[in-house]
Design an enzyme around this catalytic site. Structure first.
Site, mmCIF file in Angstrom:
data_model
loop_
_atom_site.group_PDB
_atom_site.id
_atom_site.type_symbol
_atom_site.label_atom_id
_atom_site.label_comp_id
_atom_site.label_asym_id
_atom_site.label_seq_id
_atom_site.Cartn_x
_atom_site.Cartn_y
_atom_site.Cartn_z
ATOM 1 N N TYR A 143 0.876 -40.511 18.553
ATOM 2 C CA TYR A 143 0.148 -39.438 19.242
ATOM 3 C C TYR A 143 -0.722 -38.720 18.220
ATOM 4 C CZ TYR A 143 -0.821 -35.109 21.798
ATOM 5 O OH TYR A 143 -1.436 -34.045 22.404
ATOM 6 N N ASP A 235 -2.888 -39.656 9.809
ATOM 7 C CA ASP A 235 -2.780 -38.426 10.594
ATOM 8 C C ASP A 235 -1.550 -37.667 10.097
ATOM 9 O OD1 ASP A 235 -2.563 -36.381 12.355
ATOM 10 O OD2 ASP A 235 -2.508 -37.613 14.169
ATOM 11 N N LYS A 263 -0.933 -27.836 11.992
ATOM 12 C CA LYS A 263 0.429 -27.295 11.970
ATOM 13 C C LYS A 263 0.726 -26.424 10.727
ATOM 14 C CE LYS A 263 1.988 -30.308 15.542
ATOM 15 N NZ LYS A 263 1.782 -31.701 15.854
HETATM 16 C C1 LIG Z 1 0.587 -32.144 16.773
HETATM 17 C C2 LIG Z 1 -0.139 -33.356 16.382
HETATM 18 C C3 LIG Z 1 -1.491 -33.526 16.679
HETATM 19 C C4 LIG Z 1 -2.266 -32.582 17.565
HETATM 20 O O1 LIG Z 1 -2.354 -31.300 17.044
HETATM 21 P P1 LIG Z 1 -2.706 -30.093 18.052
HETATM 22 O O2 LIG Z 1 -2.827 -28.907 17.149
HETATM 23 O O3 LIG Z 1 -1.550 -30.020 19.009
HETATM 24 O O4 LIG Z 1 -3.966 -30.435 18.742
HETATM 25 C C5 LIG Z 1 -2.141 -34.634 16.169
HETATM 26 N N1 LIG Z 1 -1.482 -35.540 15.426
HETATM 27 C C6 LIG Z 1 -0.167 -35.423 15.128
HETATM 28 C C7 LIG Z 1 0.486 -36.446 14.283
HETATM 29 C C8 LIG Z 1 0.549 -34.340 15.620
HETATM 30 O O5 LIG Z 1 1.852 -34.247 15.368
#
Ligand SMILES: *Cc1c(COP(=O)(O)O)cnc(C)c1O
Length: 429
Positions: A143, A235, A263
């Site tokens: 994701y 990511d 985050k």
């Molecule tokens: C949380 C997350 C996202 C998306 O971040 P948002 O701030 O919720 O848009 C993208 N990639 C990974 C791996 C994530 O854990």
């Protein structure tokens, strides 16, 4: 269950889809009524009925210092007093960029955005701009935010609801996305071609539950990218400053072309970032031809929270402490599951973990999907009643923070032991 959360949820459902602003919060994966949170301190959440929980969600990753860390709160107050947003550069953004570049080995230049979704969306655009290619490769259960082209076999909320693709995403867009099983280099080699601009991967998967990379998997991706002229995007929105101060790339020794962050770098405030080599980042507007912008990008209050958080994490023993406490939790819970005869696989990298209700091993989306959702749902609610707030979905990662003291860990093990005993009676006797 609390009366306030019940009545707030009824009100919420009238005015917001499912009563929430992000699907997984609605408890659809476990049933029941979501708790409305009133406040949090350290390792604890307090809901609208003043019930207390040990928090194992940590806002889905950002709260690595725990809630209400004094230093971060002070920094936010100070920044807010000076003004919320100017739409003009501030020195704080430069300082946060410098901290990110100093910490993350592959980043020489960085652009701040407002969410992780925006970071991955922009990273894809950059990869396409740099290579002149259109296709993107990702992994089943991976994701990367709700970017149109990445809502293909994505994990997180979508996976639990068994809706692999979202309505409203044109086929023309997802046609350019290839998804293959995680930890499977042969599948990557078989599927890659000269039109792939980038492979995007969670270096430790967190959105199909916590699934560590197999030995050599990330290095293998690096080589496949090099052999095929594709870029490697790590990511690290979840793993950045989580699995080590330099992220998963520092922990596993792999150098991506582009890194996405989010985050933790906002310490709980909305933020995201993408970065890479100077040469790549010089393609970004206003220096280069790739357009990307944001009204609230580099927001001064979010930047202050991020800087304070990274400042505390740097040169501290926090990662070592997190590893020790998380390992203690892992050992205690595994022993309890074994004692009660509950088939359970606990995957963990540092303070990021998932208890899968399956024999395992869990190495990819298919094996994660073997988990017994009913057993997890029961376990979740037994734990909630015990005062433990777990991710309300089997296929999500849980997190510990620096505020989870040894006594929290011991309480968690005790409570998990009682909950597992009840799960054993209901499902495995
Ligand atoms: C949380 C997350 C996202 C998306 O971040 P948002 O701030 O919720 O848009 C993208 N990639 C990974 C791996 C994530 O854990």
């Amino acid at each position: 269950m609390g009366k306030q959360s019940e009545s707030f949820f009824e009100r919420a459902k009238e005015v917001m889809p499912g009563g929430v602003n992000s699907p997984v919060r609605a408890f659809r994966g476990v049933g029941g009524t979501p708790r409305f949170i009133e406040q949090a301190q350290g390792s604890r959440l307090f809901d609208a009925d003043n019930l207390q929980y040990i928090d194992c969600v940590g806002s889905w990753g950002p709260m690595i210092l725990g809630h209400g860390h004094r230093y971060v709160v002070e920094a936010v107050k100070k920044a807010a007093t000076k003004g919320f947003s100017f739409g003009a550069p501030t020195i704080g953004e430069v300082e946060l960029a410098e901290m990110i570049i100093a910490a993350v080995p592959s980043i020489e230049m960085v652009r701040l955005v407002t969410s992780g979704t925006e970071a991955t969306m922009s990273a894809l655009r950059l990869a396409r701009a740099a290579t002149g290619r259109k296709k993107i490769m990702k992994f089943d259960g991976g994701y990367h935010g709700h970017v149109d082209s990445l809502l293909v076999k994505a994990g997180s909320g979508g996976a639990t609801f068994n809706v692999p693709d979202s309505a409203g995403v044109p086929e023309e867009v997802t046609k350019l996305t290839i998804s293959v099983p995680y930890n499977d280099l042969d599948a990557v080699r078989a599927a890659i071609d000269g039109e792939v601009a980038a492979i995007i991967v969670e270096p430790v998967a967190g959105n199909m539950g916590c699934v560590p990379p197999a030995e050599g998997f990330l290095q293998g991706l690096r080589k496949i990218c090099d052999d095929n002229g594709a870029l490697l995007i790590l990511d690290e929105v979840m793993t950045g400053f989580r699995v080590s101060y330099g992220g998963a790339q520092a922990l596993y020794g792999v150098r991506p072309d582009i890194t996405t962050l989010g985050k933790i770098i906002g310490g709980g405030m909305p933020i995201g970032a993408y970065g890479g080599s100077r040469k790549l980042m010089e393609l970004v507007s206003p220096l280069g031809p790739m357009y990307q912008a944001g009204t609230l990008a580099g927001n001064p209050v979010a930047v202050a929270a991020g800087k304070a958080t990274l400042g505390v994490l740097k040169n501290s023993s926090i990662y070592q402490d997190l590893e020790e406490r998380s390992a203690e939790f892992e050992a205690g819970v595994k022993a309890a599951a074994e004692k009660h005869g509950v088939p359970m696989t606990l995957n963990r990298v540092g303070s990021m973990w998932t208890m899968f209700f399956t024999e395992g091993p869990v190495t990819d989306w298919l094996s994660a999907d073997q988990s017994n959702r009913q057993a997890f749902g029961k376990f979740f609610h037994f734990m909630l009643a015990e005062g433990v707030y777990l991710p309300p979905s089997q296929l999500e990662a849980a997190f510990f923070s620096a505020a989870h003291a040894k006594k929290d860990i011991l309480q968690l093990i005790e409570r998990a032991d009682r909950a597992l005993k009840k799960v054993a009676w209901e499902f495995y006797s």
